[in-house]
Design a protein around this motif. Structure first.
Motif, mmCIF file in Angstrom:
data_model
loop_
_atom_site.group_PDB
_atom_site.id
_atom_site.type_symbol
_atom_site.label_atom_id
_atom_site.label_comp_id
_atom_site.label_asym_id
_atom_site.label_seq_id
_atom_site.Cartn_x
_atom_site.Cartn_y
_atom_site.Cartn_z
ATOM 1 N N MET A 40 0.835 -1.213 0.000
ATOM 2 C CA MET A 40 0.000 0.000 0.000
ATOM 3 C C MET A 40 0.867 1.260 0.000
ATOM 4 O O MET A 40 0.535 2.234 -0.662
ATOM 5 N N ALA A 41 1.977 1.223 0.737
ATOM 6 C CA ALA A 41 2.891 2.368 0.761
ATOM 7 C C ALA A 41 3.467 2.603 -0.630
ATOM 8 O O ALA A 41 3.584 3.747 -1.088
ATOM 9 N N GLU A 42 3.809 1.507 -1.333
ATOM 10 C CA GLU A 42 4.312 1.643 -2.708
ATOM 11 C C GLU A 42 3.235 2.238 -3.618
ATOM 12 O O GLU A 42 3.520 3.115 -4.437
ATOM 13 N N LYS A 43 1.990 1.728 -3.470
ATOM 14 C CA LYS A 43 0.883 2.276 -4.269
ATOM 15 C C LYS A 43 0.671 3.759 -3.953
ATOM 16 O O LYS A 43 0.444 4.571 -4.844
ATOM 17 N N PHE A 44 0.746 4.100 -2.670
ATOM 18 C CA PHE A 44 0.580 5.492 -2.251
ATOM 19 C C PHE A 44 1.677 6.361 -2.870
ATOM 20 O O PHE A 44 1.408 7.440 -3.402
ATOM 21 N N ASP A 45 2.935 5.867 -2.783
ATOM 22 C CA ASP A 45 4.053 6.608 -3.380
ATOM 23 C C ASP A 45 3.846 6.779 -4.887
ATOM 24 O O ASP A 45 4.118 7.845 -5.445
ATOM 25 N N ALA A 46 3.334 5.702 -5.531
ATOM 26 C CA ALA A 46 3.074 5.781 -6.975
ATOM 27 C C ALA A 46 1.973 6.813 -7.260
ATOM 28 O O ALA A 46 2.063 7.580 -8.219
ATOM 29 N N LEU A 47 0.940 6.807 -6.407
ATOM 30 C CA LEU A 47 -0.141 7.790 -6.579
ATOM 31 C C LEU A 47 0.378 9.216 -6.384
ATOM 32 O O LEU A 47 0.013 10.129 -7.132
ATOM 33 N N ILE A 48 1.231 9.401 -5.388
ATOM 34 C CA ILE A 48 1.828 10.729 -5.147
ATOM 35 C C ILE A 48 2.658 11.135 -6.363
ATOM 36 O O ILE A 48 2.568 12.272 -6.847
ATOM 37 N N ALA A 49 3.450 10.206 -6.895
ATOM 38 C CA ALA A 49 4.276 10.505 -8.083
ATOM 39 C C ALA A 49 3.372 10.835 -9.273
ATOM 40 O O ALA A 49 3.644 11.782 -10.020
ATOM 41 N N ASP A 50 2.290 10.046 -9.429
ATOM 42 C CA ASP A 50 1.338 10.337 -10.516
ATOM 43 C C ASP A 50 0.724 11.716 -10.343
ATOM 44 O O ASP A 50 0.582 12.475 -11.299
ATOM 45 N N ARG A 51 0.352 12.040 -9.108
ATOM 46 C CA ARG A 51 -0.257 13.347 -8.837
ATOM 47 C C ARG A 51 0.731 14.466 -9.161
ATOM 48 O O ARG A 51 0.379 15.451 -9.807
ATOM 49 N N GLU A 52 1.989 14.282 -8.745
ATOM 50 C CA GLU A 52 3.019 15.283 -9.041
ATOM 51 C C GLU A 52 3.215 15.409 -10.549
ATOM 52 O O GLU A 52 3.376 16.516 -11.072
ATOM 53 N N SER A 53 3.183 14.279 -11.236
ATOM 54 C CA SER A 53 3.323 14.289 -12.696
ATOM 55 C C SER A 53 2.143 15.026 -13.339
ATOM 56 O O SER A 53 2.320 15.814 -14.266
ATOM 57 N N VAL A 54 0.936 14.770 -12.835
ATOM 58 C CA VAL A 54 -0.260 15.451 -13.359
ATOM 59 C C VAL A 54 -0.175 16.948 -13.095
ATOM 60 O O VAL A 54 -0.474 17.762 -13.970
ATOM 61 N N VAL A 55 0.266 17.312 -11.879
ATOM 62 C CA VAL A 55 0.398 18.745 -11.549
ATOM 63 C C VAL A 55 1.428 19.393 -12.470
ATOM 64 O O VAL A 55 1.204 20.484 -13.004
ATOM 65 N N LEU A 56 2.552 18.703 -12.703
ATOM 66 C CA LEU A 56 3.589 19.230 -13.588
ATOM 67 C C LEU A 56 3.054 19.358 -15.014
ATOM 68 O O LEU A 56 3.248 20.387 -15.673
ATOM 69 N N SER A 57 2.353 18.300 -15.472
ATOM 70 C CA SER A 57 1.772 18.359 -16.819
ATOM 71 C C SER A 57 0.776 19.502 -16.923
ATOM 72 O O SER A 57 0.723 20.202 -17.933
ATOM 73 N N ARG A 58 -0.008 19.684 -15.889
ATOM 74 C CA ARG A 58 -0.993 20.776 -15.883
ATOM 75 C C ARG A 58 -0.288 22.124 -15.978
ATOM 76 O O ARG A 58 -0.692 22.993 -16.748
ATOM 77 N N ARG A 59 0.786 22.290 -15.221
ATOM 78 C CA ARG A 59 1.548 23.548 -15.272
ATOM 79 C C ARG A 59 2.114 23.774 -16.674
ATOM 80 O O ARG A 59 2.075 24.882 -17.201
ATOM 81 N N GLN A 60 2.672 22.695 -17.249
ATOM 82 C CA GLN A 60 3.223 22.810 -18.604
ATOM 83 C C GLN A 60 2.125 23.186 -19.600
ATOM 84 O O GLN A 60 2.339 24.031 -20.473
ATOM 85 N N LEU A 61 0.964 22.554 -19.460
ATOM 86 C CA LEU A 61 -0.152 22.879 -20.359
ATOM 87 C C LEU A 61 -0.594 24.333 -20.172
ATOM 88 O O LEU A 61 -0.885 25.033 -21.147
ATOM 89 N N GLU A 62 -0.655 24.783 -18.917
ATOM 90 C CA GLU A 62 -1.029 26.176 -18.657
ATOM 91 C C GLU A 62 -0.018 27.131 -19.292
ATOM 92 O O GLU A 62 -0.395 28.140 -19.887
ATOM 93 N N GLU A 63 1.281 26.790 -19.195
ATOM 94 C CA GLU A 63 2.313 27.625 -19.815
ATOM 95 C C GLU A 63 2.158 27.633 -21.338
ATOM 96 O O GLU A 63 2.297 28.675 -21.978
ATOM 97 N N GLU A 64 1.868 26.440 -21.901
ATOM 98 C CA GLU A 64 1.666 26.363 -23.353
ATOM 99 C C GLU A 64 0.447 27.181 -23.771
ATOM 100 O O GLU A 64 0.475 27.870 -24.792
ATOM 101 N N VAL A 65 -0.624 27.093 -22.983
ATOM 102 C CA VAL A 65 -1.834 27.884 -23.289
ATOM 103 C C VAL A 65 -1.506 29.374 -23.237
ATOM 104 O O VAL A 65 -1.925 30.137 -24.115
ATOM 105 N N GLN A 66 -0.746 29.785 -22.230
ATOM 106 C CA GLN A 66 -0.373 31.200 -22.123
ATOM 107 C C GLN A 66 0.494 31.616 -23.309
ATOM 108 O O GLN A 66 0.310 32.706 -23.863
ATOM 109 N N ALA A 67 1.434 30.754 -23.697
ATOM 110 C CA ALA A 67 2.283 31.072 -24.856
ATOM 111 C C ALA A 67 1.432 31.167 -26.123
ATOM 112 O O ALA A 67 1.616 32.072 -26.944
ATOM 113 N N LEU A 68 0.490 30.227 -26.281
ATOM 114 C CA LEU A 68 -0.408 30.290 -27.449
ATOM 115 C C LEU A 68 -1.261 31.540 -27.421
ATOM 116 O O LEU A 68 -1.501 32.168 -28.462
#
Length: 150
Positions: A40-68
């Motif tokens: 469960m700790a491994e799954k939790f860590d994976a979920l945290i990593a996924d969440r961080e990845s999603v947050v990073l992707s969201r930030r990148q998308l927001e930056e791309e939207v602003q650039a566009l």
């Protein structure tokens, strides 16, 4: 007590056969729970990593939207400038067309005037020739054999 040492009172003693089997079962449960907790700790860590990845992707998308959006705004400003330039060019063209029309009218007027002047010159030439011929005739009549000198 019961045969085989399964008496509850006997199971409470740490070294009784019953207590040892209960203890082994508890240790197995604890080990299984630890493995489950670890998984469960491994799954939790994976979920945290996924969440961080999603947050990073969201930030990148927001930056791309602003650039566009900035690119779009720049393109719109450029387009507005081109439209203003086009309007100015159309106004200049309309002025040039009016000037050409006026020049064409002036050319036609001058052509007509020139035609009238050519007719007048032609009439004057004809009149001048007629006058020269009459003068010559008159001169010839006054002095036979001697043409008048100019």
């Amino acid at each position: 007590g019961l045969a085989g040492g399964t008496d509850p009172e006997t199971c409470r003693l740490p070294f009784s056969p019953c207590a040892q089997s209960t203890s082994s079962a508890s240790q197995a449960e604890v080990a299984a729970l630890r493995e489950e907790r670890s998984a469960m700790a491994e799954k939790f860590d994976a979920l945290i990593a996924d969440r961080e990845s999603v947050v990073l992707s969201r930030r990148q998308l927001e930056e791309e939207v602003q650039a566009l959006q900035r690119s779009f705004d720049d393109a719109k400003r450029h387009n507005d400038g081109l439209q203003a330039s086009l309007k100015s060019t159309i106004i200049e063209r309309d002025g040039t067309v009016q000037q050409l029309a006026a020049a064409g009218e002036e050319r036609d007027r001058l052509r007509d005037e020139c035609g009238l002047l050519q007719n007048q010159v032609s009439s004057l030439d004809t009149g001048s020739r007629d006058t020269s011929q009459r003068l010559q005739d008159i001169d010839t009549q006054r002095r036979p054999g001697r043409p008048r000198r100019c």
